[in-house]
Write a protein that holds these residues in place. Structure first.
Motif, short mmCIF file in Angstrom:
data_model
loop_
_atom_site.label_atom_id
_atom_site.label_comp_id
_atom_site.label_asym_id
_atom_site.label_seq_id
_atom_site.Cartn_x
_atom_site.Cartn_y
_atom_site.Cartn_z
N TYR A 146 58.06 14.71 45.68
CA TYR A 146 58.60 16.25 46.06
C TYR A 146 60.22 15.85 46.38
N ALA A 147 60.91 15.19 45.70
CA ALA A 147 62.49 15.01 45.81
C ALA A 147 62.67 15.82 44.19
N ARG A 148 61.93 15.93 42.96
CA ARG A 148 61.96 16.36 41.88
C ARG A 148 61.65 17.69 42.37
N GLN A 149 60.99 17.86 43.27
CA GLN A 149 60.25 19.48 42.84
C GLN A 149 61.55 20.21 43.72
N MET A 150 61.92 19.82 44.96
CA MET A 150 62.85 20.21 45.61
C MET A 150 64.05 20.21 45.00
N GLU A 151 64.66 19.48 44.26
CA GLU A 151 66.02 19.14 43.24
C GLU A 151 66.05 20.74 42.42
N ASP A 152 64.84 21.09 41.59
CA ASP A 152 64.90 21.91 40.83
C ASP A 152 64.95 23.60 41.47
N ILE A 153 64.27 23.40 42.55
CA ILE A 153 64.48 24.74 43.42
C ILE A 153 65.97 24.79 43.63
N LEU A 154 66.53 24.14 43.41
CA LEU A 154 68.18 24.17 43.38
C LEU A 154 68.84 24.69 42.15
N TYR A 155 68.42 24.31 41.15
CA TYR A 155 68.79 24.66 39.78
C TYR A 155 70.26 25.86 39.37
N ARG A 156 69.82 26.22 40.29
CA ARG A 156 71.54 27.43 39.88
C ARG A 156 72.92 26.95 40.94
N ARG A 157 72.09 26.27 41.96
CA ARG A 157 73.30 25.88 42.83
C ARG A 157 73.96 24.38 42.12
N PRO A 158 75.48 24.70 41.77
CA PRO A 158 76.20 23.77 40.88
C PRO A 158 76.85 22.78 41.97
N LEU A 159 75.54 22.20 42.40
CA LEU A 159 76.11 20.48 43.58
C LEU A 159 75.47 19.14 42.45
N SER A 160 76.03 18.38 43.01
CA SER A 160 75.57 16.82 42.42
C SER A 160 73.77 16.36 42.95
N ARG A 161 72.94 15.93 41.89
CA ARG A 161 71.71 15.62 42.66
C ARG A 161 72.07 15.27 43.64
N ALA A 162 72.60 13.96 43.42
CA ALA A 162 72.77 13.29 45.18
C ALA A 162 72.92 14.50 46.50
N ALA A 163 73.47 15.86 46.19
CA ALA A 163 73.92 16.74 47.31
C ALA A 163 72.44 16.89 47.43
N LYS A 164 71.99 18.19 46.09
CA LYS A 164 70.55 18.35 45.93
C LYS A 164 69.23 17.54 47.39
N ARG A 165 69.83 16.54 47.08
CA ARG A 165 68.67 15.32 47.53
C ARG A 165 69.23 15.13 48.92
N ASP A 166 69.98 15.69 49.57
CA ASP A 166 70.61 15.45 50.94
C ASP A 166 70.11 16.13 51.37
N ALA A 167 70.31 18.52 50.78
CA ALA A 167 70.06 19.04 51.39
C ALA A 167 67.92 19.23 51.32
N ALA A 168 67.91 18.53 50.19
CA ALA A 168 66.29 18.49 50.70
C ALA A 168 65.46 18.06 51.53
N VAL A 169 66.09 16.37 52.06
CA VAL A 169 66.23 15.78 53.33
C VAL A 169 66.03 16.30 54.28
N ASP A 170 67.82 16.84 54.37
CA ASP A 170 67.65 17.19 56.22
C ASP A 170 66.75 18.63 56.60
N LEU A 171 66.29 19.17 55.45
CA LEU A 171 65.50 20.34 55.60
C LEU A 171 63.91 19.67 55.73
N LEU A 172 63.74 18.35 55.26
CA LEU A 172 62.38 18.40 55.83
C LEU A 172 61.90 17.72 57.10
N ARG A 173 63.52 17.37 57.45
CA ARG A 173 63.87 16.57 58.80
C ARG A 173 63.37 17.33 59.37
N ARG A 174 64.08 18.54 59.54
CA ARG A 174 64.38 20.42 60.00
C ARG A 174 62.98 20.41 60.41
#
Length: 685
Positions: free
Chosen positions: A110-138
């Motif tokens: 899921y980490a890779r799939q959710m990071e790929d969804i944010l491919y348009r965003r100018p974010l680091s890989r760590a920031a994308k992972r943090d955003a994905a973790v936050d959504l999974l928690r929610r």
């Protein structure tokens, strides 16, 4: 009136096929109001999903939009090119698909799939992972920091759907489209998903469009409703108007066919007679007229008027014009869909014991012996079924109920010798059949048959219906029968038109394929049928037809059914007795009326109390669903399997497995502190 985020205006769409043009959508119009949840409901083939794919631009290549607009934030989505449409899709409009296992990539975490969804965003890989973790928690995924590295097959069905919702919300879309988001989920998981979607809609102010044939889901989740039939919108309105004061005869018929709305228990359910019209042929007048109980001669030729009411409208001659009926619609609670009379009185479940299971155990190996030795695992097995016991009498229907993954299908397969038994006894008609060699068991297969959960997937795509329903006769060497005559006899028995005998599985609807499965199971005149989710994915009317058919066949032939399902409203009408299964163990069993009136086990009470009502005024309160996830079989609790989720659990519950006890004749449970009969409990093993 709230501002419209999206407006579908006069949408018409055809599919080019070998049989001619299929006019799948005709002049479809409705608004989607900002910040609200809109439900689109109707039978299979009504065009619900086609509307969704039109919004997303995901139509098949043979689709052709012939008229209309889809306005989203001031732009017509139908005119956008590939790049512009991709910029909207995923970013501003997102989707939750019906089956997360086929819409998620099985070989990527899921980490890779959710990071790929944010491919348009100018974010680091760590920031994308943090955003994905936050959504999974929610969305309620436990331990999201570690579970984000899991693969889809390592999640339960409910957790996969939660992950799908998190993935769809990751870009913060303005519009979320959900295609049958709870169809394959049990009642407790469905309640969690409904609560989750409402919470996310409030938190993110997202507008949601839900497509479903589940009236309970629509009533509980939605603010506005669109009712579709055969490619047309027949009624729109706010959810309370639709469910309490429906005006179109089709809407009323759908509501009256829902087993959850039928108060009295009955083996005969109302159905909408007839079939959807052939959309390759020219249509005129009211498309529902051939199936409508109130149709008049003019309905078949004169186009019906669209009669507005409040924020919605209905399309029916009975409401306005020269064919208007001042007595329509009738008062609430007045039945407009007649019930069919039973062909014969239902068989009484007073026969002798046909099937008896005692302490059945089914185990699955989790790893090979070498790997287990290297890891120091002494017992590399999981107990999918644990000390299960039940009986089925001749002419009786026993419903086996539980959440997904509870072991229901595994137990059914073990009964039919399709799965080895690792302990216990399985006796059919007094003879022990557990792990019988196939040579000895094959003659018994004439007396035992199975209806599989996926009616199309269980049928060979290379064989015609005629070949499929006569195949059991050939396999068992039943000589002296005219196969063509047998095929016609079986087709007549399940009320399948003889013309369908030359068709192939892909040419059948879900209800027609289910009838083929019933005919195939009846070919050898069995005494016991194991029906695995026989109504899964079916519309309420088709569901009623299948259940009425099974009831008639039971009355005529004295059949016994093991009815495996998680559909409790259906169980209330078809079952004589119920066995509740949790994590492979039967936790309560007894007469259906007693189970529904006064359940003893807290899990049973949660299942019965968690059934969604097709009434927006009876929505389940927040927090009423069972919390938590079903424990992993790899880490089965030491004590009661339900203790971690039980609101009544005490310390003793976590120490040892509760024994099975009897509280009334034929009514047993496995709970240390039952909700009823605590003073009359008798330990039986």
């Amino acid at each position: 009136m709230a501002e419209n985020l999206l407006t579908v205006d006069g949408l018409s769409l055809d599919f080019r096929t070998g049989r001619g043009r299929v006019r799948a959508l005709r002049d479809v119009s409705f608004p989607v109001r900002r910040g609200r949840i809109l439900g689109i409901v109707g039978e299979s083939g009504s065009g619900k999903s086609t509307v969704l794919w039109s919004i997303l631009g995901l139509l098949a290549r043979n689709a052709e939009v012939t008229a209309g607009r889809i306005d989203f934030e001031g732009r017509d989505l139908l005119t956008l090119g590939g790049a512009d449409l991709r910029a909207v899709r995923g970013e501003k409009i997102s989707v939750v698909f019906q089956d997360p296992m086929t819409s998620q990539i099985p070989v990527l975490p899921y980490a890779r799939q959710m990071e790929d969804i944010l491919y348009r965003r100018p974010l680091s890989r760590a920031a994308k992972r943090d955003a994905a973790v936050d959504l999974l928690r929610r969305v309620g995924i436990p331990d999201p920091d570690s579970r984000i590295d899991a693969y889809p097959h390592q999640f339960s069905g409910g957790m996969r759907q939660r992950a799908a919702i998190a993935m769809s919300m990751l870009t913060g879309p303005n519009l979320l489209l959900a295609d049958e988001p709870t169809t394959a989920l049990d009642v407790t998981t469905e309640a969690q998903i409904v609560a989750l979607m409402r919470d996310l809609q409030t938190e993110f102010e997202t507008t949601i469009v839900v497509v479903s044939h589940d009236l309970g889901l629509i009533a509980e989740l939605c603010d506005d409703v669109v009712v579709m039939y055969a490619g047309e919108v027949v009624e729109t309105g706010e959810v309370r108007d639709i469910f309490h004061h429906a005006r179109h005869p089709y809407t009323r018929a759908l509501l009256e066919c829902d087993p959850a709305r039928i108060a009295e228990v009955s083996r005969r359910l109302p159905v909408i007679r007839g079939d959807l019209p052939d959309l390759t042929r020219p249509l005129q007048g009211c498309i529902f007229a051939p199936r409508c109980q109130r149709a008049m001669p003019g309905c078949a030729t004169i186009p019906p008027p669209v009669v507005p009411r409040g924020t919605g409208a209905a399309k029916c001659h009975l409401l306005d014009g020269p064919l208007a009926d001042p007595d329509w619609p009738p008062p609430a609670g007045t039945a407009t869909v007649p019930r069919q009379e039973a062909a014969a009185p239902p068989a009484r479940p007073d026969g002798g014991t046909l099937l008896e299971l005692r302490d059945v155990n089914v185990r699955f190996r989790t790893m090979g012996p070498i790997r287990a030795r290297l890891r120091g695992v002494a017992d590399p097995h999981v107990d999918a079924v644990l000390d299960a016991g039940l009986t089925i009498r001749a002419g009786e229907t026993l419903a086996l109920v539980g959440e997904s993954g509870s072991g229901k299908t595994t137990l059914g397969r073990a009964i039919l010798n399709l799965q080895p038994v690792d302990g216990g006894s399985v006796r059919f008609d007094g003879a022990e059949i557990a792990n019988a060699p196939e040579r000895r068991f094959k003659p018994l297969r004439r007396d035992m048959a199975m209806m599989f959960q996926d009616p199309v997937g269980s049928l060979s795509p290379r064989k015609s219906v005629r070949a499929l329903i006569t195949e059991p006769l050939l396999i068992h060497g039943v000589a002296g029968r005219d196969l063509d005559a047998e095929a016609e006899r079986l087709a007549d028995m399940v009320r399948l038109p003889r013309g369908f005998l030359s068709r192939y599985p892909h040419e059948l609807s879900g209800g027609q394929a289910r009838r083929v499965g019933v005919a195939r199971a009846l070919a050898l005149n069995p005494r016991l049928i194991v029906a695995d989710e026989p109504t899964a994915g079916l519309d309420v009317s088709v569901q009623g037809e299948i259940l009425n058919l099974m009831s008639d066949l039971q009355a005529e032939h004295g059949l016994s059914y093991l009815f495996i399902t998680h559909n409790l409203p259906v169980v209330r009408h078809v079952a004589d007795r119920i066995a509740i299964m949790y994590l492979g163990r039967i936790v309560e069993a007894g007469p259906a009326a007693e189970i529904f009136a006064a359940p003893a086990h807290p899990y049973t009470a949660a299942l019965v109390g968690g059934v969604p009502h097709p009434d927006p005024d009876r929505r389940r309160p927040p927090g009423s669903a069972i919390g938590g996830e079903v424990p992993s079989l790899l880490r089965r609790p030491r004590g009661c399997d339900f203790a971690a989720r039980c609101p009544h659990a005490r310390e003793a519950c976590r120490e040892a497995k509760p024994p099975h006890a009897r509280i009334a004749p034929g009514h047993t449970h496995a709970c240390l502190f039952p909700l009823r009969g605590a003073n009359d409990t008798t330990r039986i093993r």
